[in-house]
Design a protein around this motif. Structure first.
Motif, mmCIF file in Angstrom:
data_model
loop_
_atom_site.group_PDB
_atom_site.id
_atom_site.type_symbol
_atom_site.label_atom_id
_atom_site.label_comp_id
_atom_site.label_asym_id
_atom_site.label_seq_id
_atom_site.Cartn_x
_atom_site.Cartn_y
_atom_site.Cartn_z
ATOM 1 N N ALA A 142 0.860 -1.186 0.000
ATOM 2 C CA ALA A 142 0.000 0.000 0.000
ATOM 3 C C ALA A 142 0.898 1.238 0.000
ATOM 4 O O ALA A 142 1.525 1.586 1.003
ATOM 5 C CB ALA A 142 -0.920 -0.004 1.220
ATOM 6 N N SER A 147 -6.917 1.195 -5.965
ATOM 7 C CA SER A 147 -8.011 1.306 -4.996
ATOM 8 C C SER A 147 -8.451 2.754 -4.891
ATOM 9 O O SER A 147 -7.836 3.647 -5.480
ATOM 10 C CB SER A 147 -7.537 0.845 -3.614
ATOM 11 N N ILE A 158 -9.843 4.964 11.401
ATOM 12 C CA ILE A 158 -9.136 4.058 10.489
ATOM 13 C C ILE A 158 -9.849 2.716 10.374
ATOM 14 O O ILE A 158 -9.287 1.728 9.951
ATOM 15 C CB ILE A 158 -7.638 3.899 10.868
ATOM 16 N N HIS A 186 -11.431 -4.031 2.434
ATOM 17 C CA HIS A 186 -10.372 -3.511 3.317
ATOM 18 C C HIS A 186 -11.118 -3.051 4.553
ATOM 19 O O HIS A 186 -11.913 -2.115 4.481
ATOM 20 C CB HIS A 186 -9.606 -2.361 2.655
ATOM 21 N N GLY A 240 -5.528 -4.500 3.353
ATOM 22 C CA GLY A 240 -4.375 -4.394 4.261
ATOM 23 C C GLY A 240 -4.877 -4.366 5.685
ATOM 24 O O GLY A 240 -5.909 -4.959 5.992
ATOM 25 N N GLY A 241 -4.152 -3.667 6.539
ATOM 26 C CA GLY A 241 -4.686 -3.403 7.867
ATOM 27 C C GLY A 241 -4.017 -4.079 9.037
ATOM 28 O O GLY A 241 -4.327 -3.753 10.191
ATOM 29 N N LEU A 242 -3.115 -5.035 8.763
ATOM 30 C CA LEU A 242 -2.489 -5.708 9.910
ATOM 31 C C LEU A 242 -1.725 -4.684 10.762
ATOM 32 O O LEU A 242 -0.957 -3.879 10.235
ATOM 33 C CB LEU A 242 -1.547 -6.818 9.417
ATOM 34 N N GLU A 264 -2.801 -6.390 0.767
ATOM 35 C CA GLU A 264 -2.443 -4.971 0.504
ATOM 36 C C GLU A 264 -1.855 -4.319 1.759
ATOM 37 O O GLU A 264 -2.390 -3.333 2.267
ATOM 38 C CB GLU A 264 -3.687 -4.166 0.106
ATOM 39 N N PRO A 265 -0.781 -4.850 2.298
ATOM 40 C CA PRO A 265 -0.272 -4.291 3.556
ATOM 41 C C PRO A 265 0.466 -2.975 3.366
ATOM 42 O O PRO A 265 1.153 -2.766 2.375
ATOM 43 C CB PRO A 265 0.710 -5.371 4.035
ATOM 44 N N ARG A 288 1.132 -0.456 6.696
ATOM 45 C CA ARG A 288 1.759 -0.232 8.002
ATOM 46 C C ARG A 288 2.680 -1.382 8.446
ATOM 47 O O ARG A 288 3.771 -1.151 8.953
ATOM 48 C CB ARG A 288 0.670 -0.046 9.045
ATOM 49 N N TYR A 341 -5.011 11.257 15.624
ATOM 50 C CA TYR A 341 -5.670 10.053 16.154
ATOM 51 C C TYR A 341 -5.347 9.811 17.618
ATOM 52 O O TYR A 341 -5.634 8.734 18.125
ATOM 53 C CB TYR A 341 -5.227 8.795 15.395
ATOM 54 N N TYR A 365 2.675 6.223 7.459
ATOM 55 C CA TYR A 365 1.807 7.390 7.661
ATOM 56 C C TYR A 365 2.534 8.475 8.462
ATOM 57 O O TYR A 365 1.936 9.180 9.266
ATOM 58 C CB TYR A 365 0.483 6.971 8.322
ATOM 59 N N MET A 388 2.176 11.929 5.493
ATOM 60 C CA MET A 388 1.108 12.800 5.998
ATOM 61 C C MET A 388 1.658 14.128 6.495
ATOM 62 O O MET A 388 0.933 14.925 7.088
ATOM 63 C CB MET A 388 0.333 12.092 7.128
HETATM 64 N N1 LLP Z 1 -5.684 -1.008 1.168
HETATM 65 C C1 LLP Z 1 -6.594 -0.005 1.231
HETATM 66 C C2 LLP Z 1 -7.708 0.007 0.297
HETATM 67 C C3 LLP Z 1 -6.461 0.986 2.219
HETATM 68 O O1 LLP Z 1 -7.361 1.960 2.289
HETATM 69 C C4 LLP Z 1 -5.361 0.947 3.116
HETATM 70 C C5 LLP Z 1 -5.191 1.977 4.140
HETATM 71 C C6 LLP Z 1 -4.435 -0.110 2.991
HETATM 72 C C7 LLP Z 1 -4.633 -1.066 2.012
HETATM 73 C C8 LLP Z 1 -3.247 -0.237 3.876
HETATM 74 O O2 LLP Z 1 -3.613 -0.399 5.217
HETATM 75 P P1 LLP Z 1 -2.502 -0.714 6.342
HETATM 76 O O3 LLP Z 1 -1.939 -2.076 6.058
HETATM 77 O O4 LLP Z 1 -1.457 0.316 6.250
HETATM 78 O O5 LLP Z 1 -3.263 -0.653 7.602
HETATM 79 N N2 LLP Z 1 -3.361 7.342 8.315
HETATM 80 C C9 LLP Z 1 -3.855 6.279 9.167
HETATM 81 C C10 LLP Z 1 -4.082 4.996 8.429
HETATM 82 C C11 LLP Z 1 -5.022 5.113 7.242
HETATM 83 C C12 LLP Z 1 -5.163 3.836 6.481
HETATM 84 C C13 LLP Z 1 -5.906 4.047 5.213
HETATM 85 N N3 LLP Z 1 -6.035 2.901 4.353
HETATM 86 C C14 LLP Z 1 -2.874 6.114 10.320
HETATM 87 O O6 LLP Z 1 -1.903 6.849 10.397
HETATM 88 O O7 LLP Z 1 -3.075 5.270 11.183
#
Ligand code: LLP
Length: 420
Positions: free
Chosen positions: A60, A104, A164, A201, A240-242, A278-279, A281, A321, A375, A379
């Motif tokens: 991501a 996305s 989030i 997601h 994603g999201g882990l 889709e990782p 973080r 946050y 992030y 950001m």
């Molecule tokens: N795929 C999609 C469609 C997403 O919207 C996101 C994150 C990811 C993958 C990646 O997610 P991750 O693995 O990084 O959790 N700015 C916030 C986080 C916003 C996440 C948005 N979408 C923060 O600093 O916590």
């Protein structure tokens, strides 16, 4: 320390083989510092657990879009997940492939769709019926068929911060679960769309596997219905999201997480299904720190403040946050610690980086704000006309500037004043 790439040697914080203090001396502060090794190990944890399965990793880009970071992943064979044509341009500039990239995002413009189709992205993750129509039109005008996957909102609670969390009915994201089957039929009937997948997601900084298993179950139920309607679904994208450890969270290990999900596909009789991850973080979060220098110590009646040279414009997560980032000294002191609020120079009470932190610090000391790789820089802003920090990548004993520190004159170079 969360990651062995960031560790102390005789009381001095190191990033791989390089003392953090020497980076701050050489390149100034505030300074984002990434470890190539930590990036590589996080990616490999995903890729190794996917090996032998039709499962692929799409980084991501939004979590950290520095070209050097993307390039480390591209060299490892990664795919990418983008949300704008700007991110597509970065992926291509970093040596990533459009054909490994999924697009996305809830509000793609026609111009962005055109660019992505011309570049040959692997799939559009579409979020609404009007977006399907728009994509169909763009594809028609180019004489192409656009590969699409529908982002379905599985209405599961990811148990994370409301800002989030994205998989609940009340969120703006995705097609409502109850409408998904009919929306697939509609997509199928559009001449310039090629339905290839399904995705979701459910949120970010998720520290349990169970919401994912719930989401996968719902998605697979839908896949079975859609296929019984005569369409074929090649891949399931679980998003994603882990989460990562910022403080005392205990998210599943990346490899265990991937294996558990893939085992669940098998258990449900979908072992042959292609799976996309889709990782963001979990790949970059603990591969970066933000170095900052203490400008002043300001003892107070109720609180002691450590005023540092990084601020909410450099790292917005605490202000946005109330996010927690560990803050550690770059050189450990033997002196006794006091409680400080670590705050920046921006003129807002919300400009804090850490509250009630036990620190043994003096004016001029360096601090490291941990888990800042995701992030963080992406950001950052120029609020208060503050130039954005430089970014450094450490690779073993070497450190390279991967983004120069901005200069103030750049900040208003494209502005102009009225002639009279
Ligand atoms: N795929 C999609 C469609 C997403 O919207 C996101 C994150 C990811 C993958 C990646 O997610 P991750 O693995 O990084 O959790 N700015 C916030 C986080 C916003 C996440 C948005 N979408 C923060 O600093 O916590």
């Amino acid at each position: 320390m969360n990651d062995s790439a960031f560790h102390y040697v005789d009381g001095a914080l190191h990033v791989e083989g390089v003392p953090a203090a020497s980076l701050a001396e050489q390149f100034g502060t505030p300074l984002y510092v990434y470890s190539r090794d930590a990036l590589t190990r996080a990616y490999r944890a995903y890729a190794d657990a996917c090996a032998g399965r039709k499962a692929t990793v799409h980084v991501a880009v939004k979590a950290n879009s520095n070209l050097a970071v993307l390039n480390v992943f591209a060299r490892l064979g990664a795919g990418f997940d983008i949300v704008s044509s700007g991110e597509l341009a970065r992926v291509l500039a970093a040596g990533g492939k459009a054909s490994y990239t999924v697009f996305s995002g809830v509000g793609k413009s026609a111009a962005e769709m055109r660019e992505a189709l011309e570049a040959g992205v692997k799939c559009f993750n579409v979020e609404s019926i009007p977006e399907l129509h728009a994509l169909n039109e763009v594809a028609k005008s180019l004489g192409k068929k656009a590969p699409v996957s529908l982002r379905v909102n599985p209405d599961v609670d990811a148990k994370t911060h409301p800002y989030i969390s994205t998989g609940l009915k009340s969120n703006k994201f995705g097609v409502a679960f109850g409408d998904a089957r009919a929306t697939y039929r509609e997509a199928h009937d559009m001449a310039n769309l090629d339905v290839v997948g399904i995705d979701c997601h459910i949120g970010s900084q998720i520290t349990e596997v169970s919401p994912y298993l719930d989401a996968v179950d719902k998605l697979l139920d839908l896949v079975e219905q859609i296929e019984s309607d005569g369409m074929s679904i090649r891949h399931v994208d679980v998003g994603g999201g882990l989460g990562i450890t910022y403080d005392d969270e205990t998210p599943p290990d990346i490899g265990d997480f991937v294996r558990t999900l893939l085992a669940h596909f098998e258990k449900r009789g979908h072992g042959q299904r292609e799976v996309y991850f889709e990782p963001g973080r979990s790949l970059v979060g603990n591969a970066g720190v933000l170095l900052t220098r203490v400008e002043y110590l300001k003892p107070g009646e109720e609180k002691n403040f450590a005023i540092v040279d990084a601020a909410m414009n450099d790292l917005a997560r605490p202000a946005m946050y109330e996010a927690f980032h560990r803050i550690v000294p770059v050189i450990e002191r033997k002196a006794s610690a006091r409680l400080y609020d670590v705050v920046g120079p921006v003129c807002e009470s919300g400009d804090w980086l850490g509250r009630d932190r036990e620190l043994a610090v003096e004016q001029g000391d360096l601090l490291a704000i941990l888990s800042a790789g995701a992030y963080g820089f992406v950001m950052s802003s120029n609020y208060n006309t503050r130039a954005r920090a430089a970014e450094i990548m450490v690779d073993g004993e070497r450190a390279r500037v991967v983004r120069e520190r901005e200069e103030v004159k750049q900040l208003f170079a494209s502005e102009s004043i009225l002639p009279d």
